[in-house]
Design a protein around this motif. Structure first.
Motif: not given
Length: 158
Positions: A30-34, A96-101, A111-114, A118-121
């Motif tokens: 992976c080249g990206a961690i969001s 932090a209340s929430v962290i998504i990786g 980026l789109e998945a993050v 959060i929006d769906t959560l």
């Protein structure tokens, strides 16, 4: 709670760590961690906030978080790892209340998945937030995205 070798969710009263979430989704391919980190701010609508308190219906919250992971994998098949952590109990200002990786080979998918996560959560997961103000007054907060809130997509039954 590990869902499989690539997804993890956690509802905890422990302090959350962005470093731990980032490390958990690191992958050589992976080249990206969001990351998304939602923190407690010190004010809301002119009132000084001293802390947040979160409660959840844990079995249903875990089920909904699992569904979000599954939906992410359907929408963005290149996503490698997902880690969703949400704090319960007292969360002081700046913590932090929430962290998504989320990791993926390229940035656009993670980026789109993050953002989707959060929006769906906020719209579907039964986690409730109470703000405690400097005056000592508490106020339960409603997410504007929440499906069961006023103006949400689910109609009230009389």
């Amino acid at each position: 709670m590990a869902l499989n070798g690539r997804d993890a969710i956690s509802l905890t009263t422990d302090k959350l760590s962005a470093d731990a979430v980032s490390e958990s989704v690191t992958c050589a391919s992976c080249g990206a961690i969001s990351l998304f980190i939602g923190t407690t701010r010190d004010h809301f609508e002119g009132m000084k906030v001293v802390r947040l308190e979160y409660e959840a219906y844990v079995p249903m919250a875990e089920l909904e978080l699992s569904r979000i992971c599954s939906d992410i994998r359907t929408k963005w098949p290149s996503v490698r790892h997902i880690n969703i952590q949400h704090r319960l109990g007292v969360v002081p200002v700046t913590e932090a209340s929430v962290i998504i990786g989320i990791s993926s080979p390229h940035r656009s998918d993670s980026l789109e998945a993050v953002k989707f996560c959060i929006d769906t959560l906020k719209a579907t997961v039964p986690i409730w937030k109470k703000e405690i103000y400097e005056s000592g007054e508490p106020r339960w907060k409603e997410n504007k995205e929440c499906l069961w809130a006023d103006g949400g997509l689910i109609p009230k039954v009389n």
